[in-house]
Design a protein around this motif. Structure first.
Motif, short mmCIF file in Angstrom:
data_model
loop_
_atom_site.label_atom_id
_atom_site.label_comp_id
_atom_site.label_asym_id
_atom_site.label_seq_id
_atom_site.Cartn_x
_atom_site.Cartn_y
_atom_site.Cartn_z
N GLY A 85 0.80 -1.22 0.00
CA GLY A 85 0.00 0.00 0.00
C GLY A 85 0.83 1.27 0.00
O GLY A 85 0.36 2.32 -0.46
N ASN A 86 2.06 1.20 0.51
CA ASN A 86 2.92 2.39 0.54
C ASN A 86 3.20 2.92 -0.86
O ASN A 86 3.21 4.13 -1.10
N TYR A 87 3.44 2.01 -1.77
CA TYR A 87 3.73 2.37 -3.16
C TYR A 87 2.55 3.12 -3.77
O TYR A 87 2.71 4.15 -4.45
N LYS A 88 1.36 2.63 -3.50
CA LYS A 88 0.16 3.26 -4.05
C LYS A 88 -0.11 4.59 -3.36
O LYS A 88 -0.57 5.55 -4.00
N ALA A 89 0.17 4.67 -2.05
CA ALA A 89 -0.05 5.92 -1.32
C ALA A 89 0.84 7.04 -1.87
O ALA A 89 0.40 8.18 -2.05
N GLU A 90 2.09 6.70 -2.13
CA GLU A 90 3.01 7.69 -2.67
C GLU A 90 2.54 8.21 -4.02
O GLU A 90 2.71 9.37 -4.36
N GLY A 91 1.91 7.32 -4.81
CA GLY A 91 1.43 7.70 -6.14
C GLY A 91 0.30 8.70 -6.12
O GLY A 91 0.05 9.39 -7.12
N ILE A 92 -0.43 8.80 -5.00
CA ILE A 92 -1.51 9.78 -4.89
C ILE A 92 -1.21 10.86 -3.86
O ILE A 92 -2.08 11.62 -3.46
#
Length: 298
Positions: A259-266
């Motif tokens: 989820g960290n990767y996706k959080a950084e993307g938004i």
């Protein structure tokens, strides 16, 4: 009357969102902000722009397409001025490597029904549709009008929920839902508020009320080492589940950092936790073996 669900994606041939093979519809919007969230792109109720820098080839097409001129390149990465961005999606339409995309769209119920009907053959061994998220219960009004159509078509329905909504929202759906995947993160109310942003009082109360109403529950508990896998936390969860009685299944979900990767993307902050060891997960599984018909490590 709204005849659309606001979703992030439809995942077909899903094997971990209820019994059998399922089509999982991820709805957008959540009233929890779990620090370990695996799907942070589903938290906000409105559309968002996601940018994944490892996919970006720096072609500049998005900069040229943006009518608000909200994009610029800095230190080799595309940056976005949130104050200017209208989330129109023009940048995503020209992004061939799929580095930029719009997260969240309205899906008309007839179009969703066509998808579910097309997958009907996959559901023969106990599968069906699962509404996940985010928090699907935040769209209970639309679901209450749609689920009867699914049931009439003979497709079993599962709802994956954190349970933090008024119970009368559940009552709208009870006749149409075969199974609830019910998230219980921890039973300590202060710790729950610290790590998710909300108290767990309503969550625990709704779980008990659902069982009294005869609803089937599969409990799901994410585990972060040092956060909710202590002896005190596990004892509290054990006592609560023992009081529910009749829980079919407990799914233990060891933490992962995807989820960290996706959080950084938004543009959301992210936090990394430690995953319990395999040995510890097996001990926890054994500890809860007397509570549910099945205890699984997902």
């Amino acid at each position: 009357m709204d005849e659309n669900l606001f979703i992030t994606q439809i995942q077909r041939y899903s094997l971990h969102d209820g019994p059998g093979i399922r089509t999982t519809v991820f709805l957008k919007g959540c009233n929890l902000s779990c620090q370990w969230c695996h799907n942070p792109e589903t938290q906000k109720s409105g559309p968002q722009i996601q940018y994944l820098p490892n996919r970006c080839i720096q072609c500049g097409a998005c900069l040229q397409a943006c009518p608000q001129k909200a994009l610029y390149i800095e230190e080799g990465h595309m940056k976005r001025n949130a104050g200017k961005c209208a989330v129109c999606g023009a940048c995503a339409k020209v992004c061939y490597p799929d580095a930029t995309k719009v997260i969240g769209e309205k899906l008309a119920l007839p179009a969703l029904m066509e998808t579910l009907e097309a997958d009907r053959d996959l559901y023969e061994d106990g599968g069906g549709v699962t509404f996940s998220g985010g928090e699907p219960m935040l769209q209970a009004g639309v679901l209450s009008r749609f689920l009867p159509r699914i049931r009439e078509a003979g497709i079993p329905v599962t709802v994956d929920t954190a349970g933090c909504v008024p119970f009368d929202w559940f009552e709208l759906l009870l006749p149409e839902v075969d199974l609830f995947l019910y998230d219980i993160k921890m039973t300590d109310p202060l710790k729950h508020k610290e790590f998710t942003g909300v108290s767990n009082e309503r969550i625990l109360d709704n779980a008990a009320r659902l069982r009294r109403a005869g609803s089937r529950l599969w409990i799901r508990t994410p585990l972060m080492h040092g956060v909710n896998d202590t002896e005190e936390d596990l004892n509290g969860l054990h006592r609560f589940l023992e009081g529910l009685s009749g829980v079919e299944r407990l799914d233990l979900l060891p933490y992962h950092a995807y989820g960290n990767y996706k959080a950084e993307g938004i543009g959301l902050p992210s936090r990394t936790f430690q995953t319990p060891s395999d040995e510890q997960m097996r001990r926890i599984q054994e500890y809860f073996s007397d509570i549910a018909d099945a205890v699984s490590i997902m």
